[in-house]
Design an enzyme around this catalytic site. Structure first.
Site, PDB file in Angstrom:
ATOM      1  N   CYS A   2      -3.122   3.255   3.827  1.00 49.74           N
ATOM      2  CA  CYS A   2      -4.184   3.337   4.830  1.00 49.74           C
ATOM      3  C   CYS A   2      -5.427   2.608   4.310  1.00 49.74           C
ATOM      4  O   CYS A   2      -5.830   2.771   3.166  1.00 49.74           O
ATOM      5  CB  CYS A   2      -4.607   4.757   5.211  1.00 49.74           C
ATOM      6  SG  CYS A   2      -3.306   5.690   6.000  1.00 49.74           S
ATOM      7  N   ARG A  27      -2.646  -2.381   3.091  1.00 44.34           N
ATOM      8  CA  ARG A  27      -2.546  -0.975   2.680  1.00 44.34           C
ATOM      9  C   ARG A  27      -1.762  -0.125   3.677  1.00 44.34           C
ATOM     10  O   ARG A  27      -1.500   1.048   3.428  1.00 44.34           O
ATOM     11  CB  ARG A  27      -3.950  -0.382   2.526  1.00 44.34           C
ATOM     12  CG  ARG A  27      -4.813  -1.117   1.532  1.00 44.34           C
ATOM     13  CD  ARG A  27      -6.177  -0.482   1.454  1.00 44.34           C
ATOM     14  NE  ARG A  27      -6.093   0.809   0.826  1.00 44.34           N
ATOM     15  CZ  ARG A  27      -6.248   1.036  -0.472  1.00 44.34           C
ATOM     16  NH1 ARG A  27      -6.516   0.034  -1.279  1.00 44.34           N
ATOM     17  NH2 ARG A  27      -6.146   2.232  -0.967  1.00 44.34           N
ATOM     18  N   TRP A  77      -0.878   3.819   7.366  1.00 43.29           N
ATOM     19  CA  TRP A  77       0.484   3.981   6.858  1.00 43.29           C
ATOM     20  C   TRP A  77       0.815   5.439   7.162  1.00 43.29           C
ATOM     21  O   TRP A  77       0.227   6.355   6.588  1.00 43.29           O
ATOM     22  CB  TRP A  77       0.535   3.702   5.363  1.00 43.29           C
ATOM     23  CG  TRP A  77       1.926   3.674   4.825  1.00 43.29           C
ATOM     24  CD1 TRP A  77       2.786   2.607   4.834  1.00 43.29           C
ATOM     25  CD2 TRP A  77       2.636   4.755   4.193  1.00 43.29           C
ATOM     26  NE1 TRP A  77       3.985   2.962   4.258  1.00 43.29           N
ATOM     27  CE2 TRP A  77       3.931   4.272   3.853  1.00 43.29           C
ATOM     28  CE3 TRP A  77       2.336   6.072   3.891  1.00 43.29           C
ATOM     29  CZ2 TRP A  77       4.890   5.050   3.226  1.00 43.29           C
ATOM     30  CZ3 TRP A  77       3.292   6.868   3.266  1.00 43.29           C
ATOM     31  CH2 TRP A  77       4.548   6.345   2.940  1.00 43.29           C
ATOM     32  N   ASN A 103      -7.654   8.696   5.029  1.00 48.41           N
ATOM     33  CA  ASN A 103      -6.558   8.242   4.181  1.00 48.41           C
ATOM     34  C   ASN A 103      -6.194   9.408   3.276  1.00 48.41           C
ATOM     35  O   ASN A 103      -7.072  10.003   2.671  1.00 48.41           O
ATOM     36  CB  ASN A 103      -7.039   7.044   3.337  1.00 48.41           C
ATOM     37  CG  ASN A 103      -6.042   6.628   2.278  1.00 48.41           C
ATOM     38  OD1 ASN A 103      -4.857   6.902   2.397  1.00 48.41           O
ATOM     39  ND2 ASN A 103      -6.529   5.956   1.245  1.00 48.41           N
ATOM     40  N   GLY A 104      -4.898   9.756   3.211  1.00 48.96           N
ATOM     41  CA  GLY A 104      -4.491  10.854   2.335  1.00 48.96           C
ATOM     42  C   GLY A 104      -3.725  11.915   3.107  1.00 48.96           C
ATOM     43  O   GLY A 104      -3.277  11.677   4.237  1.00 48.96           O
ATOM     44  N   GLU A 486      13.634  -5.731 -11.844  1.00 53.90           N
ATOM     45  CA  GLU A 486      12.513  -6.247 -11.059  1.00 53.90           C
ATOM     46  C   GLU A 486      13.000  -7.280 -10.033  1.00 53.90           C
ATOM     47  O   GLU A 486      12.551  -7.285  -8.884  1.00 53.90           O
ATOM     48  CB  GLU A 486      11.451  -6.847 -12.010  1.00 53.90           C
ATOM     49  CG  GLU A 486      10.296  -7.573 -11.373  1.00 53.90           C
ATOM     50  CD  GLU A 486       9.399  -6.714 -10.484  1.00 53.90           C
ATOM     51  OE1 GLU A 486       9.657  -5.508 -10.352  1.00 53.90           O
ATOM     52  OE2 GLU A 486       8.473  -7.275  -9.891  1.00 53.90           O
ATOM     53  N   LYS A 490      12.457  -6.800  -5.965  1.00 57.67           N
ATOM     54  CA  LYS A 490      11.777  -7.789  -5.108  1.00 57.67           C
ATOM     55  C   LYS A 490      12.656  -8.134  -3.911  1.00 57.67           C
ATOM     56  O   LYS A 490      12.188  -8.257  -2.790  1.00 57.67           O
ATOM     57  CB  LYS A 490      11.463  -9.085  -5.882  1.00 57.67           C
ATOM     58  CG  LYS A 490      10.414  -8.994  -6.942  1.00 57.67           C
ATOM     59  CD  LYS A 490       8.984  -8.968  -6.421  1.00 57.67           C
ATOM     60  CE  LYS A 490       8.430  -7.596  -6.335  1.00 57.67           C
ATOM     61  NZ  LYS A 490       7.812  -6.955  -7.419  1.00 57.67           N
ATOM     62  N   GLU A 493      12.898  -5.122  -1.359  1.00 58.54           N
ATOM     63  CA  GLU A 493      11.709  -4.831  -0.549  1.00 58.54           C
ATOM     64  C   GLU A 493      11.348  -5.975   0.386  1.00 58.54           C
ATOM     65  O   GLU A 493      10.731  -5.747   1.427  1.00 58.54           O
ATOM     66  CB  GLU A 493      10.514  -4.413  -1.413  1.00 58.54           C
ATOM     67  CG  GLU A 493       9.998  -5.443  -2.366  1.00 58.54           C
ATOM     68  CD  GLU A 493       8.861  -4.918  -3.241  1.00 58.54           C
ATOM     69  OE1 GLU A 493       8.117  -4.036  -2.810  1.00 58.54           O
ATOM     70  OE2 GLU A 493       8.733  -5.404  -4.371  1.00 58.54           O
ATOM     71  N   HIS A 509      31.481  -0.378 -17.296  1.00 61.03           N
ATOM     72  CA  HIS A 509      31.546   1.072 -17.101  1.00 61.03           C
ATOM     73  C   HIS A 509      31.485   1.442 -15.622  1.00 61.03           C
ATOM     74  O   HIS A 509      31.214   2.578 -15.275  1.00 61.03           O
ATOM     75  CB  HIS A 509      30.422   1.755 -17.884  1.00 61.03           C
ATOM     76  CG  HIS A 509      30.505   1.483 -19.356  1.00 61.03           C
ATOM     77  ND1 HIS A 509      31.453   2.059 -20.160  1.00 61.03           N
ATOM     78  CD2 HIS A 509      29.788   0.656 -20.161  1.00 61.03           C
ATOM     79  CE1 HIS A 509      31.314   1.613 -21.397  1.00 61.03           C
ATOM     80  NE2 HIS A 509      30.300   0.762 -21.422  1.00 61.03           N
ATOM     81  N   LYS A 611       0.676  -1.105   0.149  1.00 62.56           N
ATOM     82  CA  LYS A 611       0.364  -1.622  -1.176  1.00 62.56           C
ATOM     83  C   LYS A 611       0.073  -0.519  -2.182  1.00 62.56           C
ATOM     84  O   LYS A 611       0.566  -0.545  -3.295  1.00 62.56           O
ATOM     85  CB  LYS A 611      -0.835  -2.561  -1.060  1.00 62.56           C
ATOM     86  CG  LYS A 611      -1.243  -3.206  -2.365  1.00 62.56           C
ATOM     87  CD  LYS A 611      -0.254  -4.255  -2.768  1.00 62.56           C
ATOM     88  CE  LYS A 611      -0.580  -4.885  -4.097  1.00 62.56           C
ATOM     89  NZ  LYS A 611       0.642  -5.488  -4.673  1.00 62.56           N
TER      90      LYS A 611
HETATM   91  C1  F6R Z   1       6.858  -3.478  -5.932  1.00 62.99           C
HETATM   92  C2  F6R Z   1       5.590  -2.799  -5.994  1.00 62.99           C
HETATM   93  C3  F6R Z   1       5.593  -1.329  -6.247  1.00 62.99           C
HETATM   94  C4  F6R Z   1       4.402  -0.943  -7.154  1.00 62.99           C
HETATM   95  C5  F6R Z   1       4.325   0.582  -7.306  1.00 62.99           C
HETATM   96  C6  F6R Z   1       3.217   0.991  -8.240  1.00 62.99           C
HETATM   97  O1  F6R Z   1       6.701  -4.838  -5.697  1.00 62.99           O
HETATM   98  O2  F6R Z   1       4.564  -3.386  -5.813  1.00 62.99           O
HETATM   99  O3  F6R Z   1       6.795  -0.896  -6.786  1.00 62.99           O
HETATM  100  O4  F6R Z   1       4.579  -1.553  -8.386  1.00 62.99           O
HETATM  101  O5  F6R Z   1       4.114   1.165  -6.050  1.00 62.99           O
HETATM  102  O6  F6R Z   1       1.982   0.532  -7.791  1.00 62.99           O
HETATM  103  P1  F6R Z   1       0.730   0.493  -8.758  1.00 62.99           P
HETATM  104  O7  F6R Z   1       1.010  -0.527  -9.804  1.00 62.99           O
HETATM  105  O8  F6R Z   1      -0.423   0.101  -7.873  1.00 62.99           O
HETATM  106  O9  F6R Z   1       0.585   1.852  -9.337  1.00 62.99           O
END
Ligand code: F6R
Length: 616
Positions: A2, A27, A77, A103-104, A486, A490, A493, A509, A611
């Protein structure tokens, strides 16, 4: 999670708020809304629409809102209630006098909702936010000004929240409050701003005020006043934002994510800047834990979520090797529930790009109650996690706006390496010249990452070739294993396809059963310096290839041993094994970004994500 914006000044509030929401849309993008107090008639007008901000913009174009110089806005969000027009913020009090964005999560909202309904209030939405509008309005109607009303209301709320409110009968002020949720104030001349982060107002001012926990802030044209929830005067921390509007724009790229991938050489250079002297000895001024205390550390636990957790997995290899301190890595949301063994000599390292991730914040709070030392690795100045930590290493990546983390991750790796080497230096685990040699290697990383970026067209070609793939696997060993994780994250998502990362040794395994004809498998091969690992990885590649997989091999560019087993070979610059994740991750970022683009997805705002995850 949010985005919230507030404005009072001389400009058209509609434009300032919509522009702020555009910069905060990363966000959350389930709905967007705005509320303004009309300059001429003092009437509160609102508009709110499900879906992205463009829906709201179109609606406002068709039905313009009256001129106003005070307003608030929200991009959502969804937590409580479906992402529809009714649940979109702002929410109004019973008589439409007070408007609120939030937000929250308000944890005691069911009880408060009951109480309001019993008192005859009709609540229109399924949200937890609407009750705050009703509570605030009840307070102002009983004669309190909006600031006092906010203090009184917040005292009744449990959970995590940032609230921003306006009162139609007092257009001179916007009032906000925060508990466990982000909120910053932008300080202008004759105007002031509120935002979830500084991106909301960066085009108007770079002077910001960071609020503390459980504080209420009132902005007017003339100034800013901060109190606690009891009404006692309080102070925020003023700071200058060290990036500007250009950093918050796409600069000619189609996506913020692509721009941020290409910014990585610069971001790494900034992360290293000022962190070592000419002799390669480290200087981490922000680590305000004494050398004596660092020498006493007997265990390190790294906490983080998602990509940040993978940075922690890489860090474990480096920190244990360089310092010989046992190091655990834990998902932040699992950490406190297993009752971890923490002492004064435990160092908890919290990795978070945003500095606001609720799971990570709760983990460090738990660590603090157990008297462990907490060090944050964070990208966002003024955010909660570094503020509540004993020490911080800022990653200086600049704003990361694409929802998928890229430069955030690479600079987290750099910060982890710096921390590991710093501990080795302080504790005498390594000679000065050994540390200096590794620092020299780190200093070459910007150029080496650039060399990988120079191969972008080849990697985009791969994305074209595999755009119909429905499953992709990633294999790595040692520090290459988190890279595989990682790469898979990527792809999940951004491209919404099945993608999994495995430690190559684990294949036999179980996961090897997934291999079938034509399945793309990315394989991260360690540098040849580590013979055993290198050769074992080549064996794994042979095993999957023998079963029909198409192997895309990331290996040192002049490694002659891998070529026969690679359907596609991506050359990586030569680097020490422990630093290889910095260069090996980049092709996987480019691949995911390009594949998602070709699939027609919104790369910067993938579905269901936001985000900064400020709810647990
Ligand atoms: C993936 C991604 C998320 C963040 C996770 C932690 O691309 O961005 O997995 O890494 O939500 O976010 P932060 O680093 O802001 O605590």
């Amino acid at each position: 999670m949010c985005g919230i914006v507030g404005y009072v000044g001389e400009q058209q509030a509609r434009d300032v708020v919509i522009e702020g929401l555009r910069r905060l849309e990363y966000r959350g993008y389930d709905s967007a809304g705005i509320a303004l107090i009309g300059t001429a008639d003092g009437v509160l007008s609102t508009d709110k629409r499900a879906g992205k901000l463009t829906n709201l913009e179109k609606a406002i174009e068709e039905h313009p809102l009256p001129p106003a110089t005070t307003g608030i806005g929200h991009t959502r969000w969804a937590t409580h209630g479906a992402p529809n027009d009714v649940n979109a913020h702002p929410h109004l009090g019973a008589h439409g006098r007070v408007a609120v964005v939030h937000n929250g999560i308000i944890e005691n909202f069911a009880r408060l909702r009951d109480e309001l309904e019993r008192a005859g209030h009709e609540l229109l939405s399924e949200t937890d936010t609407e009750i705050t509008a009703h509570l605030l309005e009840t307070e102002v109607e009983s004669g309190h000004d909006l600031t006092t009303a906010m203090q009184r209301t917040c005292r009744r709320l449990e959970g995590a929240f940032t609230l921003v409110a306006i009162d139609a009968e007092d257009p001179s002020r916007v009032v906000a409050a925060r508990r466990n949720s982000p909120l910053v104030v932008g300080i202008g001349e004759g105007e002031n701003f509120i935002g979830s982060d500084v991106a909301a107002f960066i085009e108007h001012t770079r002077e910001a005020l960071e609020l503390g926990q459980d504080q209420v802030v009132t902005i007017t044209r003339e100034g800013v006043a901060v109190t606690d929830f009891d009404g006692n005067e309080a102070e925020g921390r003023r700071y200058h934002v060290d990036w500007d509007l250009a950093a918050a724009e796409k600069g000619g790229f189609d996506w913020f994510m692509r721009k941020e991938i290409f910014e990585q050489p610069r971001a790494i250079a900034d992360a290293l800047l000022g962190r070592h002297d000419e002799d390669g000895q480290l200087q981490l001024d922000e680590v305000r834990i004494s050398d004596g205390e660092l020498r006493d550390i007997d265990k390190i636990i790294i906490v983080g979520c998602g990509t940040a957790n993978y940075a922690g997995l890489v860090a474990k290899y480096a920190i244990e090797h360089w310092t010989r301190i046992p190091c655990e890595v834990e998902l932040a949301h699992e950490f406190r529930y297993r009752d971890p063994i923490l002492t004064r000599n435990t160092l908890v390292v919290a990795i978070s790009q945003s500095g606001e991730t609720a799971d990570t914040l709760m983990a460090i709070r738990h660590a603090v109650t157990q008297r462990a030392k907490v060090l944050a690795i964070c990208n966002t100045n003024g955010s909660t996690i570094p503020r509540e930590s004993d020490a911080v290493i800022y990653t200086h990546a600049g704003p990361e706006i694409g929802v998928a983390s890229t430069k955030g991750f690479l600079t987290q790796l750099i910060a982890c390496y710096l921390l590991g080497l710093y501990l080795a230096q302080v504790r005498g685990n390594k000679y000065g010249d050994e540390i200096a040699a590794l620092v020299r290697e780190l200093a070459q990383m910007p150029d080496k990452v650039q060399a990988v970026l120079d191969q972008a067209e080849t990697i985009y070609g791969l994305a074209e070739r595999f755009q119909d793939a429905r499953s992709v696997l990633f294999l790595g060993r040692h520090a290459g294993f988190p890279v595989a994780l990682e790469g898979a994250l990527k792809l999940k998502e951004l491209a919404y396809i099945h993608a999994e990362g495995f430690a190559a040794g684990e294949l036999k395994h179980g996961p090897i059963a997934l291999i079938e004809e034509g399945l793309p498998v990315f394989c991260v091969v360690p540098p040849r310096g580590r013979d055993q690992l290198h050769d074992k990885m080549i064996s794994a590649i042979q095993e999957v290839r023998a079963r029909g997989a198409l192997t895309i091999v990331l290996a040192e560019e002049d490694d002659p041993e891998v070529a026969p087993y690679a359907d596609v070979l991506i050359g990586l610059p030569t680097v020490p094994t422990l630093l290889q994740p910095v260069v090996a991750t980049v092709p996987l970022q480019l691949f995911a970004c390009e594949l998602a683009t070709r699939m027609g997805h919104d790369v910067d705002q993938p579905r269901n994500l936001a985000k900064s995850v400020t709810v647990e």
